[in-house]
Design an enzyme around this catalytic site. Sequence first.
Site, PDB file in Angstrom:
ATOM      1  N   GLY A  27      37.850  33.516  37.097  1.00  0.00           N
ATOM      2  CA  GLY A  27      37.777  33.671  35.643  1.00  0.00           C
ATOM      3  C   GLY A  27      39.036  34.355  35.142  1.00  0.00           C
ATOM      4  O   GLY A  27      39.757  34.995  35.918  1.00  0.00           O
ATOM      5  N   ASN A  28      39.255  34.239  33.860  1.00  0.00           N
ATOM      6  CA  ASN A  28      40.454  34.821  33.230  1.00  0.00           C
ATOM      7  C   ASN A  28      40.481  36.348  33.387  1.00  0.00           C
ATOM      8  O   ASN A  28      39.465  36.946  33.775  1.00  0.00           O
ATOM      9  CB  ASN A  28      40.442  34.453  31.738  1.00  0.00           C
ATOM     10  CG  ASN A  28      41.835  34.425  31.127  1.00  0.00           C
ATOM     11  OD1 ASN A  28      42.789  34.952  31.701  1.00  0.00           O
ATOM     12  ND2 ASN A  28      41.948  33.822  29.957  1.00  0.00           N
ATOM     13  N   ILE A  29      41.584  36.963  33.077  1.00  0.00           N
ATOM     14  CA  ILE A  29      41.674  38.433  33.063  1.00  0.00           C
ATOM     15  C   ILE A  29      40.676  38.924  32.000  1.00  0.00           C
ATOM     16  O   ILE A  29      40.680  38.421  30.876  1.00  0.00           O
ATOM     17  CB  ILE A  29      43.094  38.906  32.656  1.00  0.00           C
ATOM     18  CG1 ILE A  29      44.165  38.230  33.508  1.00  0.00           C
ATOM     19  CG2 ILE A  29      43.209  40.420  32.737  1.00  0.00           C
ATOM     20  CD1 ILE A  29      45.581  38.425  32.967  1.00  0.00           C
ATOM     21  N   SER A  31      37.409  38.545  32.126  1.00  0.00           N
ATOM     22  CA  SER A  31      36.229  37.672  31.966  1.00  0.00           C
ATOM     23  C   SER A  31      34.960  38.331  32.505  1.00  0.00           C
ATOM     24  O   SER A  31      33.858  37.851  32.252  1.00  0.00           O
ATOM     25  CB  SER A  31      36.459  36.327  32.665  1.00  0.00           C
ATOM     26  OG  SER A  31      36.736  36.541  34.030  1.00  0.00           O
ATOM     27  N   GLY A  32      35.105  39.402  33.260  1.00  0.00           N
ATOM     28  CA  GLY A  32      33.917  40.133  33.728  1.00  0.00           C
ATOM     29  C   GLY A  32      33.636  39.973  35.216  1.00  0.00           C
ATOM     30  O   GLY A  32      32.499  40.162  35.655  1.00  0.00           O
ATOM     31  N   LYS A  33      34.649  39.665  35.982  1.00  0.00           N
ATOM     32  CA  LYS A  33      34.442  39.493  37.427  1.00  0.00           C
ATOM     33  C   LYS A  33      33.980  40.800  38.087  1.00  0.00           C
ATOM     34  O   LYS A  33      33.088  40.784  38.920  1.00  0.00           O
ATOM     35  CB  LYS A  33      35.725  38.999  38.099  1.00  0.00           C
ATOM     36  CG  LYS A  33      36.122  37.603  37.656  1.00  0.00           C
ATOM     37  CD  LYS A  33      37.406  37.147  38.295  1.00  0.00           C
ATOM     38  CE  LYS A  33      38.589  37.992  37.905  1.00  0.00           C
ATOM     39  NZ  LYS A  33      38.919  37.999  36.473  1.00  0.00           N
ATOM     40  N   THR A  35      32.273  43.243  36.800  1.00  0.00           N
ATOM     41  CA  THR A  35      30.869  43.500  36.444  1.00  0.00           C
ATOM     42  C   THR A  35      29.947  42.622  37.282  1.00  0.00           C
ATOM     43  O   THR A  35      28.907  43.073  37.773  1.00  0.00           O
ATOM     44  CB  THR A  35      30.632  43.180  34.936  1.00  0.00           C
ATOM     45  OG1 THR A  35      31.712  43.710  34.201  1.00  0.00           O
ATOM     46  CG2 THR A  35      29.322  43.736  34.438  1.00  0.00           C
ATOM     47  N   GLU A 103      36.881  38.438  44.993  1.00  0.00           N
ATOM     48  CA  GLU A 103      37.361  38.360  43.614  1.00  0.00           C
ATOM     49  C   GLU A 103      38.608  37.481  43.635  1.00  0.00           C
ATOM     50  O   GLU A 103      39.613  37.850  44.227  1.00  0.00           O
ATOM     51  CB  GLU A 103      37.682  39.768  43.107  1.00  0.00           C
ATOM     52  CG  GLU A 103      38.032  39.781  41.644  1.00  0.00           C
ATOM     53  CD  GLU A 103      37.970  41.171  41.033  1.00  0.00           C
ATOM     54  OE1 GLU A 103      37.876  42.143  41.797  1.00  0.00           O
ATOM     55  OE2 GLU A 103      38.015  41.265  39.799  1.00  0.00           O
TER      56      GLU A 103
HETATM   57  N1  DCP Z   1      46.866  38.877  38.272  1.00  0.00           N
HETATM   58  C1  DCP Z   1      48.027  38.116  38.331  1.00  0.00           C
HETATM   59  N2  DCP Z   1      48.147  37.123  39.262  1.00  0.00           N
HETATM   60  C2  DCP Z   1      47.132  36.847  40.106  1.00  0.00           C
HETATM   61  C3  DCP Z   1      45.938  37.565  40.046  1.00  0.00           C
HETATM   62  C4  DCP Z   1      45.825  38.585  39.088  1.00  0.00           C
HETATM   63  O1  DCP Z   1      48.945  38.360  37.541  1.00  0.00           O
HETATM   64  N3  DCP Z   1      47.311  35.886  41.005  1.00  0.00           N
HETATM   65  C5  DCP Z   1      46.767  40.019  37.333  1.00  0.00           C
HETATM   66  C6  DCP Z   1      45.916  39.778  36.133  1.00  0.00           C
HETATM   67  C7  DCP Z   1      45.367  41.153  35.821  1.00  0.00           C
HETATM   68  C8  DCP Z   1      45.330  41.883  37.145  1.00  0.00           C
HETATM   69  O2  DCP Z   1      46.177  41.125  38.009  1.00  0.00           O
HETATM   70  O3  DCP Z   1      46.235  41.853  34.952  1.00  0.00           O
HETATM   71  C9  DCP Z   1      43.937  42.002  37.709  1.00  0.00           C
HETATM   72  O4  DCP Z   1      43.422  40.716  37.697  1.00  0.00           O
HETATM   73  P1  DCP Z   1      41.948  40.217  37.782  1.00  0.00           P
HETATM   74  O5  DCP Z   1      41.733  39.280  36.645  1.00  0.00           O
HETATM   75  O6  DCP Z   1      41.772  39.708  39.165  1.00  0.00           O
HETATM   76  O7  DCP Z   1      40.983  41.454  37.645  1.00  0.00           O
HETATM   77  P2  DCP Z   1      40.273  41.960  36.370  1.00  0.00           P
HETATM   78  O8  DCP Z   1      39.943  43.388  36.656  1.00  0.00           O
HETATM   79  O9  DCP Z   1      41.135  41.691  35.195  1.00  0.00           O
HETATM   80  O10 DCP Z   1      38.978  41.078  36.319  1.00  0.00           O
HETATM   81  P3  DCP Z   1      37.756  41.206  35.316  1.00  0.00           P
HETATM   82  O11 DCP Z   1      38.245  41.756  34.048  1.00  0.00           O
HETATM   83  O12 DCP Z   1      37.249  39.818  35.193  1.00  0.00           O
HETATM   84  O13 DCP Z   1      36.810  42.112  35.994  1.00  0.00           O
END
Ligand code: DCP
Length: 230
Positions: A27-29, A31-33, A35, A103
């Site tokens: 899912g996008n940054i 998106s709630g992964k 959680t 994740e």
């Molecule tokens: N990121 C990136 N390139 C990747 C993977 C992640 O640039 N191949 C970046 C995007 C975010 C940070 O790393 O700024 C953390 O990414 P995630 O989306 O994996 O984690 P989140 O905590 O943002 O997920 P969520 O909000 O869904 O819980």
Amino acid sequence: NLENRERCRAVLDGPQTKDSITVAVEGNIGSGKSTFLQYFKKFPEVEVLPEPVNKWKDVQGFNTLDLMYKDASRWSLAFQSYVQLTMAEGHKKSKSKSVKMMERSLYSARNCFVENLYKGGLMPEVDYAILSEFYGWITTNEDTNVDLIVYLRADPEVCQSRIRLRNRQEEQGVPMEYLKSLHALHEDWLIDENKFKLPAPLLVIDANSDISQLYTKFEEAKEQIFAKLS
Ligand code: DCP
């Protein structure tokens, strides 16, 4: 909705059940992964791999996530190489429980993030070529062992407000355009299956709802995921 139901059914009807499975949560940054993974941590059958972002923020003392956001053209090859390594480690880690949850995966790193950096003019072509070669080698020579992909599908606007709320310092400058193009790449890959082949069956969760409603959806997802176990 109908599309979602069709996909859930495809998951349930998918290949035979197994003793143990690996689930990649995508899912996008924002998106709630986290959680979603937090919710699944409480089940004794589930092992959640530690958040890779903590590793990315401290590579022998270097915050590579911060470097990448401050100067993507200079640092995204270094950052994405390290992301690729942590993802490969996750895929190869042996299971200690019947459900291993990761994740993200090698696939979203390549198909969404690296693609986005290159397309957005933030990654030089030579860096993109090197990462693509590396990705090609790993996925040809190693089994990534993904049995199911869970896609937390959220609108970029929703992701942006969650990113603001959690206030992770490195992400404060992430523009809406970046979230929109990352969203489009997730959609291309997972929903339209336009460009890249799906490595496993897909379960789509509408992740726009607020947290109380999300838990009901997580509960349903749990039934579908556990149904894949023999
Ligand atoms: N990121 C990136 N390139 C990747 C993977 C992640 O640039 N191949 C970046 C995007 C975010 C940070 O790393 O700024 C953390 O990414 P995630 O989306 O994996 O984690 P989140 O905590 O943002 O997920 P969520 O909000 O869904 O819980």
